[in-house]
Design a protein around this motif. Structure first.
Motif, PDB file in Angstrom:
ATOM      1  N   VAL A 150      21.240  46.184  62.980  1.00 26.42           N
ATOM      2  CA  VAL A 150      20.232  45.335  62.634  1.00 26.42           C
ATOM      3  C   VAL A 150      21.070  44.233  61.853  1.00 26.42           C
ATOM      4  N   ALA A 151      21.891  44.819  60.915  1.00 27.84           N
ATOM      5  CA  ALA A 151      23.010  43.598  60.244  1.00 27.84           C
ATOM      6  C   ALA A 151      23.732  42.723  61.320  1.00 27.84           C
ATOM      7  N   LEU A 152      24.189  43.486  62.250  1.00 27.02           N
ATOM      8  CA  LEU A 152      24.980  42.575  63.351  1.00 27.02           C
ATOM      9  C   LEU A 152      24.169  41.423  64.027  1.00 27.02           C
ATOM     10  N   GLY A 153      22.845  41.675  64.232  1.00 28.78           N
ATOM     11  CA  GLY A 153      21.815  40.739  64.895  1.00 28.78           C
ATOM     12  C   GLY A 153      21.642  39.654  63.684  1.00 28.78           C
ATOM     13  N   GLU A 154      21.280  40.073  62.237  1.00 26.10           N
ATOM     14  CA  GLU A 154      21.126  39.086  61.436  1.00 26.10           C
ATOM     15  C   GLU A 154      22.286  38.282  61.012  1.00 26.10           C
ATOM     16  N   PHE A 155      23.551  38.997  61.185  1.00 28.52           N
ATOM     17  CA  PHE A 155      24.572  38.040  60.999  1.00 28.52           C
ATOM     18  C   PHE A 155      24.632  36.926  62.023  1.00 28.52           C
ATOM     19  N   ALA A 156      24.551  37.205  63.187  1.00 25.77           N
ATOM     20  CA  ALA A 156      24.550  36.295  64.201  1.00 25.77           C
ATOM     21  C   ALA A 156      23.714  35.217  64.343  1.00 25.77           C
ATOM     22  N   VAL A 157      22.228  35.378  63.586  1.00 25.96           N
ATOM     23  CA  VAL A 157      21.753  34.323  63.468  1.00 25.96           C
ATOM     24  C   VAL A 157      21.761  33.630  62.311  1.00 25.96           C
ATOM     25  N   MET A 158      22.319  34.208  61.241  1.00 25.94           N
ATOM     26  CA  MET A 158      22.479  33.531  59.977  1.00 25.94           C
ATOM     27  C   MET A 158      23.693  32.902  59.886  1.00 25.94           C
ATOM     28  N   PHE A 159      24.672  33.115  60.670  1.00 26.71           N
ATOM     29  CA  PHE A 159      25.880  32.409  60.650  1.00 26.71           C
ATOM     30  C   PHE A 159      26.156  31.526  61.644  1.00 26.71           C
ATOM     31  N   VAL A 160      25.288  31.708  62.999  1.00 26.58           N
ATOM     32  CA  VAL A 160      25.705  30.887  64.189  1.00 26.58           C
ATOM     33  C   VAL A 160      24.635  29.790  64.022  1.00 26.58           C
ATOM     34  N   LEU A 161      23.397  30.075  63.501  1.00 28.42           N
ATOM     35  CA  LEU A 161      22.286  29.139  63.373  1.00 28.42           C
ATOM     36  C   LEU A 161      22.002  28.757  61.733  1.00 28.42           C
ATOM     37  N   GLY A 162      22.058  29.718  60.947  1.00 28.85           N
ATOM     38  CA  GLY A 162      21.613  29.622  59.613  1.00 28.85           C
ATOM     39  C   GLY A 162      22.865  28.376  58.782  1.00 28.85           C
ATOM     40  N   LEU A 163      23.910  28.986  58.920  1.00 28.83           N
ATOM     41  CA  LEU A 163      25.046  28.130  58.067  1.00 28.83           C
ATOM     42  C   LEU A 163      25.035  26.667  58.547  1.00 28.83           C
ATOM     43  N   PRO A 164      25.321  26.421  59.881  1.00 30.07           N
ATOM     44  CA  PRO A 164      25.159  25.181  60.486  1.00 30.07           C
ATOM     45  C   PRO A 164      23.860  24.152  60.061  1.00 30.07           C
ATOM     46  N   ALA A 165      22.776  24.878  59.963  1.00 33.43           N
ATOM     47  CA  ALA A 165      21.642  24.346  59.700  1.00 33.43           C
ATOM     48  C   ALA A 165      21.504  24.138  58.139  1.00 33.43           C
ATOM     49  N   MET A 166      22.211  24.951  57.456  1.00 32.76           N
ATOM     50  CA  MET A 166      22.255  24.828  55.938  1.00 32.76           C
ATOM     51  C   MET A 166      23.277  23.590  55.779  1.00 32.76           C
ATOM     52  N   THR A 167      24.345  23.211  56.234  1.00 34.96           N
ATOM     53  CA  THR A 167      24.975  22.017  56.298  1.00 34.96           C
ATOM     54  C   THR A 167      24.408  20.794  56.560  1.00 34.96           C
ATOM     55  N   LEU A 168      23.423  20.925  57.641  1.00 36.46           N
ATOM     56  CA  LEU A 168      22.906  19.673  58.269  1.00 36.46           C
ATOM     57  C   LEU A 168      21.704  19.217  57.499  1.00 36.46           C
ATOM     58  N   LEU A 169      20.970  20.152  56.887  1.00 36.30           N
ATOM     59  CA  LEU A 169      19.810  19.947  56.225  1.00 36.30           C
ATOM     60  C   LEU A 169      19.870  18.762  55.066  1.00 36.30           C
ATOM     61  N   PRO A 170      20.704  18.796  54.224  1.00 34.32           N
ATOM     62  CA  PRO A 170      20.887  18.146  53.251  1.00 34.32           C
ATOM     63  C   PRO A 170      21.047  16.555  53.816  1.00 34.32           C
ATOM     64  N   ARG A 171      21.440  16.431  54.730  1.00 34.41           N
ATOM     65  CA  ARG A 171      21.672  14.968  55.576  1.00 34.41           C
ATOM     66  C   ARG A 171      20.359  14.374  56.361  1.00 34.41           C
ATOM     67  N   THR A 172      19.349  15.335  56.175  1.00 33.34           N
ATOM     68  CA  THR A 172      18.156  14.884  57.045  1.00 33.34           C
ATOM     69  C   THR A 172      17.020  14.663  55.783  1.00 33.34           C
ATOM     70  N   GLY A 173      15.734  14.242  56.013  1.00 26.71           N
ATOM     71  CA  GLY A 173      14.690  13.984  55.114  1.00 26.71           C
ATOM     72  C   GLY A 173      14.226  15.153  54.765  1.00 26.71           C
TER      73      GLY A 173
END
Length: 179
Positions: A150-173
């Motif tokens: 479960v942690a492996l799947g969660e890690f993939a989602v959070m670090f492949v999608l979540g971390l980049p989204a976290m970096t991009l969100l402040p640049r959006t409205g």
């Protein structure tokens, strides 16, 4: 925490999005090895702590459709998302208060869903798939294996999608919209 009407409505929309995305991706959202794409929304409490409640309700609703023990998954699986969201909000306080957007806070924020879901959902899977005494050594081994997958799947989602989204969100409205 008292939520103004606008935030309450946004929580309801977030809950609906989380639930709909989880169910739409059902083959990979549920099971011992799960890649719940909707967990990417777990980054939102970093920026807006009140979104924790939308995630919690959305997770509760989507867990009604799980193939495991529904009662345990609704209660404890949703609790994992709630605890992860609260910890994510904690790591986002420096960003919200002082505008400090450090890498280590983002990484710790993304690790919270991995940690809580791995431990709690892993324990749920071990408890629902084993017919032996939960205090036996085999339960601990089953929990570690289930929690690891479960942690492996969660890690993939959070670090492949979540971390980049976290970096991009402040640049959006979007963050201004979340207010």
């Amino acid at each position: 925490m008292k939520l103004p009407t606008r935030r309450l409505v946004l929580c309801a929309v977030l809950a609906a999005l989380y639930c709909a995305l989880t169910i739409a991706c059902a083959p990979i959202s549920y099971g011992l090895v799960q890649f719940r794409i909707s967990e990417v929304f777990c980054i939102l409490p970093f920026f807006a702590p009140w979104t924790v409640w939308g995630l919690y309700v959305g997770c509760m609703l989507s867990n009604l459709f799980t193939s495991a023990n529904v009662a345990l998954d609704v209660v404890f699986g949703s609790l994992a998302t709630l605890l992860a969201g609260l910890c994510t909000a904690y790591f986002g306080r420096a960003y919200r208060q002082r505008g400090v957007f450090s890498w280590h806070n983002r990484i710790f924020a993304c690790l919270m869903p991995v940690l809580f879901n791995g431990l709690i959902v892993g324990a749920i899977w071990a408890a629902t798939t084993m017919s032996v005494d939960p205090l036996a050594d085999t339960f601990l081994l089953s929990m570690l294996i289930a929690g690891g997958t479960v942690a492996l799947g969660e890690f993939a989602v959070m670090f492949v999608l979540g971390l980049p989204a976290m970096t991009l969100l402040p640049r959006t409205g979007i963050l201004k919209f979340l207010g």
